[in-house]
Design a protein around this motif. Structure first.
Motif, PDB file in Angstrom:
ATOM      1  N   UNK A 191       0.844  -1.201   0.000  1.00 18.16           N
ATOM      2  CA  UNK A 191       0.000   0.000   0.000  1.00 18.16           C
ATOM      3  C   UNK A 191       0.880   1.253   0.000  1.00 18.16           C
ATOM      4  N   UNK A 192       0.830   2.059  -1.073  1.00 19.97           N
ATOM      5  CA  UNK A 192       1.686   3.253  -1.124  1.00 19.97           C
ATOM      6  C   UNK A 192       1.396   4.257  -0.010  1.00 19.97           C
ATOM      7  N   UNK A 193       0.186   4.191   0.574  1.00 22.13           N
ATOM      8  CA  UNK A 193      -0.128   5.071   1.699  1.00 22.13           C
ATOM      9  C   UNK A 193       0.774   4.823   2.890  1.00 22.13           C
ATOM     10  N   UNK A 194       1.396   3.649   2.950  1.00 30.67           N
ATOM     11  CA  UNK A 194       2.337   3.302   4.009  1.00 30.67           C
ATOM     12  C   UNK A 194       3.577   4.193   3.935  1.00 30.67           C
ATOM     13  N   UNK A 195       4.288   4.152   2.815  1.00 29.09           N
ATOM     14  CA  UNK A 195       5.496   4.975   2.694  1.00 29.09           C
ATOM     15  C   UNK A 195       5.154   6.462   2.591  1.00 29.09           C
ATOM     16  N   UNK A 196       3.988   6.780   2.031  1.00 32.62           N
ATOM     17  CA  UNK A 196       3.564   8.186   1.944  1.00 32.62           C
ATOM     18  C   UNK A 196       3.484   8.823   3.334  1.00 32.62           C
ATOM     19  N   UNK A 197       3.051   8.041   4.326  1.00 35.50           N
ATOM     20  CA  UNK A 197       2.932   8.568   5.692  1.00 35.50           C
ATOM     21  C   UNK A 197       4.254   9.139   6.176  1.00 35.50           C
ATOM     22  N   UNK A 198       5.335   8.459   5.858  1.00 37.83           N
ATOM     23  CA  UNK A 198       6.654   8.872   6.344  1.00 37.83           C
ATOM     24  C   UNK A 198       7.265   9.974   5.478  1.00 37.83           C
ATOM     25  N   UNK A 199       6.888   9.990   4.195  1.00 40.17           N
ATOM     26  CA  UNK A 199       7.298  11.090   3.317  1.00 40.17           C
ATOM     27  C   UNK A 199       6.605  12.377   3.751  1.00 40.17           C
ATOM     28  N   UNK A 200       5.351  12.247   4.190  1.00 37.32           N
ATOM     29  CA  UNK A 200       4.547  13.423   4.538  1.00 37.32           C
ATOM     30  C   UNK A 200       4.729  13.872   5.990  1.00 37.32           C
ATOM     31  N   UNK A 201       5.149  12.974   6.883  1.00 36.31           N
ATOM     32  CA  UNK A 201       5.243  13.354   8.298  1.00 36.31           C
ATOM     33  C   UNK A 201       6.606  13.092   8.933  1.00 36.31           C
ATOM     34  N   UNK A 202       7.085  11.844   8.915  1.00 34.42           N
ATOM     35  CA  UNK A 202       8.320  11.498   9.621  1.00 34.42           C
ATOM     36  C   UNK A 202       9.520  12.270   9.074  1.00 34.42           C
ATOM     37  N   UNK A 203       9.688  12.258   7.766  1.00 31.10           N
ATOM     38  CA  UNK A 203      10.807  12.969   7.150  1.00 31.10           C
ATOM     39  C   UNK A 203      10.794  14.464   7.449  1.00 31.10           C
ATOM     40  N   UNK A 204       9.664  15.156   7.182  1.00 38.80           N
ATOM     41  CA  UNK A 204       9.606  16.594   7.484  1.00 38.80           C
ATOM     42  C   UNK A 204       9.835  16.917   8.961  1.00 38.80           C
ATOM     43  N   UNK A 205       9.323  16.065   9.857  1.00 36.67           N
ATOM     44  CA  UNK A 205       9.536  16.309  11.298  1.00 36.67           C
ATOM     45  C   UNK A 205      11.017  16.223  11.649  1.00 36.67           C
ATOM     46  N   UNK A 206      11.703  15.202  11.134  1.00 38.88           N
ATOM     47  CA  UNK A 206      13.146  15.038  11.402  1.00 38.88           C
ATOM     48  C   UNK A 206      13.911  16.244  10.871  1.00 38.88           C
ATOM     49  N   UNK A 207      13.596  16.674   9.678  1.00 38.88           N
ATOM     50  CA  UNK A 207      14.290  17.800   9.039  1.00 38.88           C
ATOM     51  C   UNK A 207      14.129  19.076   9.870  1.00 38.88           C
ATOM     52  N   UNK A 208      12.922  19.296  10.344  1.00 40.89           N
ATOM     53  CA  UNK A 208      12.653  20.491  11.152  1.00 40.89           C
ATOM     54  C   UNK A 208      13.299  20.387  12.528  1.00 40.89           C
ATOM     55  N   UNK A 209      13.144  19.229  13.180  1.00 41.07           N
ATOM     56  CA  UNK A 209      13.630  19.071  14.561  1.00 41.07           C
ATOM     57  C   UNK A 209      15.154  19.141  14.670  1.00 41.07           C
TER      58      UNK A 209
END
Length: 325
Positions: A161-179
């Motif tokens: 399910x592409x929604x699986x990896x999309x979750x981390x592209x849309x949330x986990x990655x941006x959060x790490x970059x900002x934090x």
């Protein structure tokens, strides 16, 4: 009456508790060279990183009309995805049935059912309790697909399910970059479905192509590295199934790091004893791999390596004594 400032922080449901997890420096466990930063995914309401993909996959299915309001949901799980889906389905009102190997810790089944889901535990084909193989997963999948047909249910299918990896592209990655203040030299993560690794790595590499990304694999079960499977039984539940997942993309990977059961246990214990955080075995493996990477000299001496603490240690049965030393 307009809400007072005192109520601005009230969340409307458990879904609003998913994501935005803190990132912590493991400076007591590892003193250098470089620094290890860990995303505290065990702080999600389902106690693992899988809450992110659960919310993403269910929301996208509802938005597309594939999942109707109140319709049943079925998924095959090693436990964490099931717990995440149980959180989401409880709030959104979907009956949820999960199939899971009897080799996965019973604590996960207890957790899922406490949230209103039905968990069907499937007998193992070749593994042992605490060690789940690809054949065991395939047996669980067979039962799950039969239930999808029987219930006319929406099948989440986390592995494709592409929604699986999309979750981390849309949330986990941006959060790490900002934090991190946009300071990331490398990202390392275990791979189960590959959703976390691919989505996060894709986002980070779009921000800076020089960021190095490494897959963490259990020693003896390293198909992404291209090695034959010599140890299908290992402690890293939910990862290292001995196959390359459908969602995996080699273009987002710079290399692989292997971690033994003993190393995963050692660092799982150290995360508790040095940092005060009780986490699971894949979290231990992630930190062990981060230490190996920093000590290898491949990265600059002042490099920051980001990884994830995938879930709480409360989801596991204690490890056998022989692996504690």
């Amino acid at each position: 009456m307009a809400p007072s400032k005192q109520t601005d922080e009230i969340k409307s449901s458990a879904l609003d508790l998913i994501g935005n997890t803190p990132i912590v420096a493991l400076d007591r466990l590892y003193t250098g060279p470089g620094r290890i930063l860990a995303k505290c995914e065990f702080m999600n309401p389902g106690a693992s990183i899988k809450c992110r993909s659960s919310l993403s996959m269910i929301q996208k299915a509802r938005e597309s009309g594939e999942l109707k309001p109140g319709a049943p949901v079925v998924e095959v799980t090693s436990g964490n995805q099931g717990c995440g889906l149980a959180v989401v389905c409880a709030v959104l009102g979907h009956p949820l049935t999960l199939t899971m190997s009897k080799g996965n810790s019973v604590q996960r089944a207890i957790h899922m059912e406490a949230l209103g889901a039905t968990c069907i535990r499937v007998p193992q084909v070749e593994g042992t309790y605490g060690n789940v193989t690809l054949a065991d997963v395939q047996a669980v999948e067979k039962v799950g697909l039969e239930l999808v047909e029987k219930q006319n249910a929406y099948y989440v299918s986390q592995f494709s399910n592409p929604g699986n990896s999309d979750a981390h592209y849309e949330t986990t990655g941006p959060e790490i970059w900002k934090q991190t203040g946009q300071h990331v030299d490398a990202f390392v993560a275990t791979v189960g479905t590959a959703g976390t690794f691919v989505g996060t790595s894709r986002y980070l590499k779009e921000q800076d192509p020089n960021i190095k990304t490494y897959v963490v694999e259990p020693e003896g079960a390293e198909p992404i590295k291209g090695k034959p499977i010599t140890k299908p039984l290992h402690l890293l539940q939910g990862s290292g199934y001995g196959c390359i997942p459908n969602l995996f993309k080699f273009e987002y990977m710079d290399g692989t790091l292997s971690v033994s059961d003993e190393e995963a246990v050692k660092y799982k214990n150290l995360i508790g004893e040095k940092e005060g955080l009780y986490v699971g075995y894949t979290s231990g493996a992630n930190v062990a791999a981060a230490v190996k990477l920093l000590e290898s000299g491949v990265l600059p001496e002042d490099a920051w390596v980001v990884t994830v603490l995938n879930d709480t240690g409360l989801k596991y049965t204690p490890v056998p004594d022989e692996l504690q030393h």
